[in-house]
Design an enzyme around this catalytic site. Structure first.
Site, PDB file in Angstrom:
ATOM      1  N   TRP A 158       0.780  -1.180   0.102  1.00 32.73           N
ATOM      2  CA  TRP A 158      -0.041  -0.032  -0.210  1.00 32.73           C
ATOM      3  C   TRP A 158       0.967   1.243  -0.006  1.00 32.73           C
ATOM      4  O   TRP A 158       0.255   2.557  -0.009  1.00 32.73           O
ATOM      5  CB  TRP A 158      -1.103   0.096   1.221  1.00 32.73           C
ATOM      6  N   ASN A 159       2.230   1.082   0.314  1.00 34.38           N
ATOM      7  CA  ASN A 159       2.806   2.300   0.382  1.00 34.38           C
ATOM      8  C   ASN A 159       3.166   3.047  -0.898  1.00 34.38           C
ATOM      9  O   ASN A 159       3.239   4.379  -0.870  1.00 34.38           O
ATOM     10  CB  ASN A 159       4.092   2.232   1.304  1.00 34.38           C
ATOM     11  N   GLU A 258      11.021  -8.006  -3.294  1.00 41.17           N
ATOM     12  CA  GLU A 258      11.506  -6.796  -2.942  1.00 41.17           C
ATOM     13  C   GLU A 258      10.821  -6.587  -1.417  1.00 41.17           C
ATOM     14  O   GLU A 258       9.749  -6.353  -1.240  1.00 41.17           O
ATOM     15  CB  GLU A 258      10.694  -5.639  -3.854  1.00 41.17           C
ATOM     16  N   CYS A 292      10.475   1.352   2.207  1.00 43.40           N
ATOM     17  CA  CYS A 292      11.445   0.271   2.642  1.00 43.40           C
ATOM     18  C   CYS A 292      12.594   0.919   2.467  1.00 43.40           C
ATOM     19  O   CYS A 292      13.803   0.101   2.649  1.00 43.40           O
ATOM     20  CB  CYS A 292      11.028  -0.958   1.961  1.00 43.40           C
TER      21      CYS A 292
HETATM   22  P1  ADP Z   1       2.713  -4.670   4.478  1.00 39.04           P
HETATM   23  O1  ADP Z   1       3.348  -4.484   5.971  1.00 39.04           O
HETATM   24  O2  ADP Z   1       3.754  -3.662   3.782  1.00 39.04           O
HETATM   25  O3  ADP Z   1       1.490  -4.538   4.497  1.00 39.04           O
HETATM   26  P2  ADP Z   1       2.770  -7.225   3.723  1.00 39.04           P
HETATM   27  O4  ADP Z   1       3.800  -8.031   3.308  1.00 39.04           O
HETATM   28  O5  ADP Z   1       1.683  -7.461   4.836  1.00 39.04           O
HETATM   29  O6  ADP Z   1       3.474  -5.634   3.868  1.00 39.04           O
HETATM   30  O7  ADP Z   1       1.761  -6.975   2.432  1.00 39.04           O
HETATM   31  C1  ADP Z   1       2.219  -6.646   1.290  1.00 39.04           C
HETATM   32  C2  ADP Z   1       1.147  -7.299   0.220  1.00 39.04           C
HETATM   33  O8  ADP Z   1       1.064  -8.813   0.515  1.00 39.04           O
HETATM   34  C3  ADP Z   1      -0.268  -7.056   0.456  1.00 39.04           C
HETATM   35  O9  ADP Z   1      -0.821  -7.096  -0.856  1.00 39.04           O
HETATM   36  C4  ADP Z   1      -0.987  -8.058   1.361  1.00 39.04           C
HETATM   37  O10 ADP Z   1      -2.161  -8.219   1.049  1.00 39.04           O
HETATM   38  C5  ADP Z   1      -0.136  -9.252   0.785  1.00 39.04           C
HETATM   39  N1  ADP Z   1      -0.330 -10.394   1.667  1.00 39.04           N
HETATM   40  C6  ADP Z   1      -0.185 -10.264   2.935  1.00 39.04           C
HETATM   41  N2  ADP Z   1      -0.067 -11.505   3.563  1.00 39.04           N
HETATM   42  C7  ADP Z   1      -0.032 -12.457   2.382  1.00 39.04           C
HETATM   43  C8  ADP Z   1       0.285 -14.078   2.152  1.00 39.04           C
HETATM   44  N3  ADP Z   1       0.044 -14.897   3.284  1.00 39.04           N
HETATM   45  N4  ADP Z   1       0.257 -14.210   0.952  1.00 39.04           N
HETATM   46  C9  ADP Z   1       0.084 -13.429  -0.155  1.00 39.04           C
HETATM   47  N5  ADP Z   1      -0.061 -12.101   0.004  1.00 39.04           N
HETATM   48  C10 ADP Z   1       0.038 -11.511   1.213  1.00 39.04           C
END
Ligand code: ADP
Length: 485
Positions: A158-159, A258, A292
């Site tokens: 989302w950033n 990334e 990041c």
């Molecule tokens: P942030 O802390 O930046 O939100 P995340 O890694 O939690 O980082 O989220 C980045 C992306 O990964 C988002 O699109 C989120 O929906 C997705 N995401 C979170 N958990 C999972 C998962 N278990 N498998 C696939 N995608 C995921």
């Protein structure tokens, strides 16, 4: 929000799957919330793994005729997409600020930055050169060609709701691949607006689909289980990156990651302090600390520690916290309540271990997800912030004496994305730049992102590079052709 847009239809409440704008089969939606005000700005379809299958099947059908087109034709479509993103920069920026919170000026900057990847890879599409290798025997001729890997799937955070998508989708389409994206559930509107413009630019039906969903784990799993998905590209936390890499192993899928960073920002005695302060503000507080590549640990050499701290404090106190849509705002809200909690945890931990507040230090008077930009002094390596990315407006100042010590401290992390240092002595600059175990080093600058350079990390910050002429390689396979004459 619609009334602020010159193209209100760019605010989409349907999503593009397999060439059609659709709702979820069961009609389920989820709310998109403005982090500055807490109000619901849109409802978008909450899709499931079945939709992923549909999107991937359409992508697989669309990719072959797309790859068969002349590179110049693919380039022209991408170029048109770039032109449309620039033409509608203001609308795209307003949508982004409304869903993500960043100041409008930063959102405009991100649209230009995201679009720059589309422009760049439109150009690179025409330069996917192969090679010839002198044969190993008199009758052998060896040619190496580069071919698109196939269907690529991406998951983005989302950033940077636009740029993180642009720098994956543009090289993929340029290479002749199809793409299915799952944007963050917190910022799906920017992705949908991009998809609308891609369609208008002439991206063929099915070549690019957007899976909006609140069930990220199920979507990620579906990407990894479908054999026609040959490439997974992810930007997000190291924790989720590890899960995806493990899942991708089943289909031996090519992966780009990334992931998180823990950027050191080092100010040496011979630095230009005003430039260092300006760089620290840019790289610590851009996007309210939620990138990041944001400085997470600021190391200042003893001889300039007090002077730097004083100048930095003045600059931080000049930041203006507020709704990103309000003119003059330089720091928006944090993305969600748990992001505020993380800043508070890092701050409380630091204070309990001897840090002292120089400025800020509490939730902002505006309430909600606003937090005061904060500096603490006397930071030490036993504090949470030295191993964990804060992702918020919290700047800890560490004091150091010796060059070798600070290099060791800077490298003492599982991460290796961005690093920064300020110095003038030429041999120091060379030595430190080479010694930092990071994919990116900013020397006397706090801003390193550009479409022309390879962005990416070493160690647990990731795999692969995005941007530059290297960025397209992640979507290509080498084929070696041995001909006997
Ligand atoms: P942030 O802390 O930046 O939100 P995340 O890694 O939690 O980082 O989220 C980045 C992306 O990964 C988002 O699109 C989120 O929906 C997705 N995401 C979170 N958990 C999972 C998962 N278990 N498998 C696939 N995608 C995921």
């Amino acid at each position: 929000l619609k009334s602020m847009l010159s193209r209100p239809d760019l605010l989409c409440e349907e999503t593009l799957v397999a060439g059609e704008w659709v709702q979820a089969g069961d009609g389920k939606t989820f709310d998109v919330i403005n982090p500055a005000r807490g109000d619901v700005i849109a409802k978008v379809p909450d899709l499931s793994a079945t939709d992923v299958e549909r999107a991937v099947a359409a992508a697989d059908a669309a990719r072959k005729p797309w790859a068969a087109r002349a590179a110049k034709e693919r380039a022209n479509v991408l170029r048109k997409w770039f032109d449309l993103m620039i033409k509608h920069q203001e609308d795209l920026a307003i949508i982004m600020t409304a869903e993500q919170g960043k100041p409008l000026a930063e959102a405009r900057g991100e649209i230009a930055y995201g679009a720059s990847f589309v422009e760049w890879f439109a150009e690179e599409a025409k330069r996917i050169y192969g090679e010839t290798i002198p044969g190993h025997m008199a009758d052998k001729r060896i040619t190496v060609i580069k071919q698109p890997i196939g269907v690529a799937a991406g998951i983005t955070p989302w950033n940077f709701p636009n740029a993180m998508i642009a720098r994956k989708v543009a090289p993929a389409l340029a290479a002749g691949c199809a793409f299915v994206i799952k944007p963050s559930e917190l910022t799906p509107l920017s992705a949908l607006a991009m998809a609308k413009l891609a369609q208008e630019a002439g991206v063929p039906d099915g070549l690019f689909s957007v899976i909006t969903s609140t069930d990220a784990p199920a979507i990620g799993k579906a990407f990894c289980e479908i054999p026609t998905v040959r490439k997974l590209t992810f930007t997000g936390s190291t924790q989720v990156g590890r899960i995806l890499l493990a899942q991708a192993a089943d289909q031996v899928m090519k992966c780009s990651m990334e992931l998180g960073g823990n950027a050191p920002f080092i100010v040496f005695d011979d630095a230009d302090l005003d430039a260092a302060v300006e760089g620290a503000i840019a790289c610590k507080f851009r996007n309210n600390g939620q990138t990041c590549v944001c400085a997470n640990r600021i190391y200042v050499q003893a001889g300039v520690y007090e002077a730097f701290a004083a100048k930095f404090k003045t600059a931080v106190e000049a930041l203006r916290v507020g709704d990103g849509l309000t003119e003059g705002t330089t720091l928006g809200p944090l993305i969600e309540p748990k992001a505020v909690t993380k800043v508070q945890d890092h701050l409380a931990d630091a204070l309990s271990k001897g840090a002292e507040i120089l400025t800020g230090g509490k939730p902002h008077d505006l309430g909600g997800q606003f937090f005061e930009p904060t500096i603490v002094t006397n930071a030490t390596k036993d504090m949470l912030v030295s191993t964990d990315e804060t992702f918020g407006p919290f700047a800890p100042l560490f004091k150091f004496e010796d060059e070798d010590d600070v290099i060791a401290l800077a490298n003492d992390t599982i991460f290796g994305l961005a690093s920064y240092f300020y110095a003038k002595d030429l041999s120091r600059v060379t030595k430190v730049a080479e010694a930092l175990e990071y994919g990116i080093v900013g020397v006397n600058t706090g801003i390193i992102s550009t479409e022309v350079a390879p962005f990416g990390g070493v160690k647990q910050s990731g795999l692969g590079r995005e941007g530059s002429h290297h960025g397209i390689e992640d979507y290509l396979e080498l084929k070696y052709i041995c001909t006997s004459v």
